[in-house]
Enzyme design. Sequence first.
Site, mmCIF file in Angstrom:
data_model
loop_
_atom_site.group_PDB
_atom_site.id
_atom_site.type_symbol
_atom_site.label_atom_id
_atom_site.label_comp_id
_atom_site.label_asym_id
_atom_site.label_seq_id
_atom_site.Cartn_x
_atom_site.Cartn_y
_atom_site.Cartn_z
ATOM 1 N N ASN A 9 0.869 -1.173 0.000
ATOM 2 C CA ASN A 9 0.000 0.000 0.000
ATOM 3 C C ASN A 9 0.905 1.222 0.000
ATOM 4 O OD1 ASN A 9 -1.792 2.038 0.479
ATOM 5 N ND2 ASN A 9 -2.358 1.378 2.545
ATOM 6 N N TRP A 10 1.049 1.825 -1.168
ATOM 7 C CA TRP A 10 1.993 2.951 -1.288
ATOM 8 C C TRP A 10 1.438 4.246 -0.709
ATOM 9 C CZ3 TRP A 10 4.452 2.728 -6.902
ATOM 10 C CH2 TRP A 10 5.336 1.632 -6.962
ATOM 11 N N LYS A 11 0.151 4.254 -0.392
ATOM 12 C CA LYS A 11 -0.480 5.485 0.112
ATOM 13 C C LYS A 11 -0.163 6.632 -0.857
ATOM 14 C CE LYS A 11 -0.341 3.443 4.633
ATOM 15 N NZ LYS A 11 -0.343 3.594 6.086
ATOM 16 N N HIS A 98 -9.789 1.394 4.537
ATOM 17 C CA HIS A 98 -8.528 1.586 5.273
ATOM 18 C C HIS A 98 -8.777 2.605 6.389
ATOM 19 C CE1 HIS A 98 -4.459 2.806 6.231
ATOM 20 N NE2 HIS A 98 -4.065 1.683 5.685
ATOM 21 N N GLU A 100 -7.172 5.043 7.351
ATOM 22 C CA GLU A 100 -6.940 6.451 6.965
ATOM 23 C C GLU A 100 -8.142 6.992 6.187
ATOM 24 O OE1 GLU A 100 -3.087 5.731 5.228
ATOM 25 O OE2 GLU A 100 -2.351 5.297 7.254
ATOM 26 N N GLU A 171 -5.999 -4.596 10.529
ATOM 27 C CA GLU A 171 -4.990 -3.567 10.727
ATOM 28 C C GLU A 171 -5.300 -2.755 11.980
ATOM 29 O OE1 GLU A 171 -2.744 -2.530 6.928
ATOM 30 O OE2 GLU A 171 -4.482 -1.226 7.037
ATOM 31 N N GLY A 177 1.955 2.564 10.676
ATOM 32 C CA GLY A 177 2.915 3.646 10.512
ATOM 33 C C GLY A 177 3.602 4.070 11.801
ATOM 34 N N SER A 217 2.954 -1.841 10.522
ATOM 35 C CA SER A 217 4.397 -1.851 10.822
ATOM 36 C C SER A 217 5.065 -3.195 10.545
ATOM 37 C CB SER A 217 4.650 -1.402 12.274
ATOM 38 O OG SER A 217 4.241 -0.063 12.437
ATOM 39 N N GLY A 238 2.552 -0.966 4.394
ATOM 40 C CA GLY A 238 2.717 0.437 4.009
ATOM 41 C C GLY A 238 4.186 0.776 3.876
ATOM 42 N N GLY A 239 4.755 1.353 4.938
ATOM 43 C CA GLY A 239 6.128 1.868 4.895
ATOM 44 C C GLY A 239 7.159 0.933 4.277
HETATM 45 P P1 PGA Z 1 2.463 0.463 7.706
HETATM 46 O O1 PGA Z 1 1.037 0.684 6.991
HETATM 47 O O2 PGA Z 1 3.016 -0.836 7.180
HETATM 48 O O3 PGA Z 1 3.285 1.660 7.276
HETATM 49 O O4 PGA Z 1 2.223 0.424 9.158
HETATM 50 C C1 PGA Z 1 0.138 -0.379 6.814
HETATM 51 C C2 PGA Z 1 -1.123 0.122 6.166
HETATM 52 O O5 PGA Z 1 -1.564 1.227 6.477
HETATM 53 O O6 PGA Z 1 -1.727 -0.567 5.328
#
Ligand code: PGA
Length: 257
Positions: A9-11, A98, A100, A171, A177, A217, A238-239
């Site tokens: 997930n590149w956001k 998600h 966010e 999640e 994050g 994470s 994500g990250g």
């Molecule tokens: P993260 O994000 O790996 O940076 O914690 C995961 C996500 O939001 O899907």
Amino acid sequence: MRRPLIIANWKLHKGLEETKAYADRLKGALTDEPEYPNVDLAICPPFPLIHPLSEMLRESPVAVGAQNVSIRVEGAFTGEVGINQLKDTGAQIVILGHSERRNVFNETDDLIAEKLALVLTETNLTPVLCVGESLQVREKGEQAAFTTRQLESALHNVSDELAGRIVIAYEPIWAIGTGVNATPGDAQAMCKAIRQVFAARFGENAGSELRILYGGSIKPANWRDIFAGEDVDGGLVGGASLDATDFFALYQIALGS
Ligand code: PGA
């Protein structure tokens, strides 16, 4: 047997040049891998990069997807991207709900349930439905009750016939994050609870075939232990997915387990 799935997930990250460099790197790393690997990989970049990335990865086993889709299909809805545009981009999956989207853009349980039903009935995309609790909920010990309620609400309009297309991502918000991942035991316990709810709703078979991802994470250093959970079928990353080498390392860990 459930096929593991790892989704990047590149956001809101990367431009076209970076995307190209990433795709080249990932394809290079994948050339030594079996032609039909036992682990599915997907990348969800920002909308404008979906089509170019799917062209870049055309000859590879990596799928491309979206991070969201509008509930609106067509009309005067400035700034929205709908299912018809997604179908034309080469997207094969779409992330829904998600945290966010829920917390920054105020998407409600009802809206997410509507989006899930729309994606299932009007497209062939694989919906990846995200659920998970906040730190406050976790501190009260109500994570299972909260998350399963969120799940039941999202599944409200789903028929038995279409349920098999769904992937769920657990999640916990406090792990996204933050660098603080759920313990392998906590991730496993929550994925198991999710599977039980799904089985109660759609039957034992559907429950045992459901793919459940953990997200929050994930890093190459913690992934092996989290992925070892019996009910953890992959990750939403994500990250650590922003670096092609780290993403490939997660894939290799899943292949080896
Ligand atoms: P993260 O994000 O790996 O940076 O914690 C995961 C996500 O939001 O899907």
